[in-house]
Design a protein around this motif. Structure first.
Motif, PDB file in Angstrom:
ATOM      1  N   ILE A  53     -11.513   4.709  -5.772  1.00 46.53           N
ATOM      2  CA  ILE A  53     -10.733   5.411  -6.656  1.00 46.53           C
ATOM      3  C   ILE A  53      -9.731   4.391  -7.382  1.00 46.53           C
ATOM      4  O   ILE A  53      -9.580   4.622  -8.525  1.00 46.53           O
ATOM      5  CB  ILE A  53     -10.026   6.499  -5.786  1.00 46.53           C
ATOM      6  N   ALA A  54      -9.243   3.621  -6.734  1.00 42.53           N
ATOM      7  CA  ALA A  54      -8.245   2.670  -7.379  1.00 42.53           C
ATOM      8  C   ALA A  54      -8.810   1.779  -8.380  1.00 42.53           C
ATOM      9  O   ALA A  54      -8.207   1.349  -9.273  1.00 42.53           O
ATOM     10  CB  ALA A  54      -7.611   1.711  -6.230  1.00 42.53           C
ATOM     11  N   ASP A  60       3.524  -1.620  -4.751  1.00 41.78           N
ATOM     12  CA  ASP A  60       4.090  -3.009  -4.897  1.00 41.78           C
ATOM     13  C   ASP A  60       3.554  -3.900  -5.966  1.00 41.78           C
ATOM     14  O   ASP A  60       4.117  -4.863  -6.539  1.00 41.78           O
ATOM     15  CB  ASP A  60       3.334  -3.533  -3.366  1.00 41.78           C
ATOM     16  N   VAL A  61       2.397  -3.290  -6.467  1.00 38.58           N
ATOM     17  CA  VAL A  61       1.966  -3.924  -8.147  1.00 38.58           C
ATOM     18  C   VAL A  61       2.837  -3.610  -9.056  1.00 38.58           C
ATOM     19  O   VAL A  61       3.240  -4.422  -9.768  1.00 38.58           O
ATOM     20  CB  VAL A  61       0.554  -3.492  -8.106  1.00 38.58           C
ATOM     21  N   GLN A 118      -4.457  -8.500  -4.513  1.00 39.77           N
ATOM     22  CA  GLN A 118      -3.183  -8.144  -3.802  1.00 39.77           C
ATOM     23  C   GLN A 118      -3.243  -6.580  -3.322  1.00 39.77           C
ATOM     24  O   GLN A 118      -2.952  -6.434  -1.953  1.00 39.77           O
ATOM     25  CB  GLN A 118      -2.028  -8.371  -4.720  1.00 39.77           C
ATOM     26  N   PHE A 119      -3.708  -5.750  -4.140  1.00 43.20           N
ATOM     27  CA  PHE A 119      -3.677  -4.292  -3.699  1.00 43.20           C
ATOM     28  C   PHE A 119      -4.784  -4.008  -2.445  1.00 43.20           C
ATOM     29  O   PHE A 119      -4.552  -3.460  -1.665  1.00 43.20           O
ATOM     30  CB  PHE A 119      -3.937  -3.503  -4.940  1.00 43.20           C
ATOM     31  N   GLU A 120      -5.978  -4.697  -2.710  1.00 40.58           N
ATOM     32  CA  GLU A 120      -7.144  -4.562  -1.950  1.00 40.58           C
ATOM     33  C   GLU A 120      -6.603  -5.138  -0.434  1.00 40.58           C
ATOM     34  O   GLU A 120      -6.998  -4.502   0.671  1.00 40.58           O
ATOM     35  CB  GLU A 120      -8.326  -5.414  -2.126  1.00 40.58           C
ATOM     36  N   ASP A 121      -5.961  -6.255  -0.370  1.00 44.49           N
ATOM     37  CA  ASP A 121      -5.438  -6.768   0.973  1.00 44.49           C
ATOM     38  C   ASP A 121      -4.486  -5.890   1.640  1.00 44.49           C
ATOM     39  O   ASP A 121      -4.766  -5.734   2.891  1.00 44.49           O
ATOM     40  CB  ASP A 121      -5.025  -8.135   0.847  1.00 44.49           C
TER      41      ASP A 121
END
Length: 276
Positions: A206-207, A170-171, A218-221
């Protein structure tokens, strides 16, 4: 008929999912309040207080109620509507195609995030795959299974990792590739049947080694909120539905199943022998 397939079980599962999301929202609110309240205190004290409060609020592990997500998909059937990552395509948003979409050749790679053999494949063959994508020689479709979650060791790490891969996609495609490489890397892949990927905190750790995902809210959410959980289960269904695939890693080139190469040289030879 199992209890899970009854209407009562489905209602209960949906209620658990609602409660889980409300609990997560409370934890995040509590986290923010503590940061503000303790801003005058030393950094170590803040970290300790926040960690203790969030732990007492029920944090840690995989935040997804997979039974509830599965029950909702089953109830919705063909009308299922779920978030799809940007940069995904195809029916149900289940095509993850990386590289020039007009490339003459297409590899399809079938993997399970917890699979040790997949980790070996990615570590040994992955650089050659990246090179071919970058050179425009071929594009690559990734199809992810989650069957290892149903193995003797159980767990939810495969599903949780596929959901997180959706969040990375999505990113951007680059973030997706970087995160995939990190998951399968010697540094982070658990091996031995362990379920490290069934922990959201570990996924985010890891991310953080991927430039586009490090500190990416955005990714964490999306990871914390299980945004792409339903997409992950549908991806797993796509994997299961392929009659040619019986294990991982499996490789197709232009729709034809091939023997899985063990190193970069074998991969190049395979490509040259079977390319259009």
């Amino acid at each position: 008929m199992s209890k899970r397939n009854t209407q009562e079980a489905k209602r209960a599962a949906r209620e658990r999912l609602k409660q889980e999301r409300e609990q997560q929202a409370k934890r995040e609110k509590l986290r923010r309040q503590l940061v503000v309240a303790l801003s005058a205190v030393g950094v170590l004290a803040i970290a300790a207080a926040i960690g203790l409060a969030v732990a007492n609020a029920g944090g840690g592990g995989d935040e997804t109620d997979w039974e509830a997500v599965s029950a909702q998909l089953e109830e919705d059937g063909d009308d299922a509507d779920y978030p799809v990552p940007a940069h995904a395509s195809g029916e149900g948003g289940l095509t993850v195609l990386i590289g020039d979409e007009n490339a003459e050749n297409t590899f399809t790679l079938y993997e399970d995030p917890r699979c040790p053999s997949c980790a070996g494949f990615e570590q040994n063959v992955g650089p050659a795959v990246h090179e071919g994508i970058d050179n425009g020689e071929f594009n690559v479709e990734f199809v992810f299974g989650t069957f290892l979650d149903n193995g003797p060791n159980g767990g939810t790490g495969s599903k949780n990792a596929v959901s997180a891969l959706g969040a990375a996609l999505d990113v951007s495609p680059e973030a997706f590739l970087g995160f995939k490489d990190a998951l399968y890397s010697e540094d982070f892949h658990p091996g031995g049947g362990r379920d490290d990927f069934g922990d959201d905190d570990r996924i985010l750790e890891i991310a953080s080694t991927v430039d586009e995902l490090d500190g990416n809210q955005q990714f964490e959410d999306a990871v914390r909120d299980s945004t792409f959980a339903a997409w992950a289960l549908k991806m797993s269904e796509k994997f299961d539905a392929d009659p040619d695939v019986s294990g991982t890693p499996s490789v197709k080139l232009n729709g034809e199943m091939l023997d899985t190469p063990q190193d970069a040289a074998g991969f190049r030879a395979l490509f040259e022998a079977n390319r259009k």
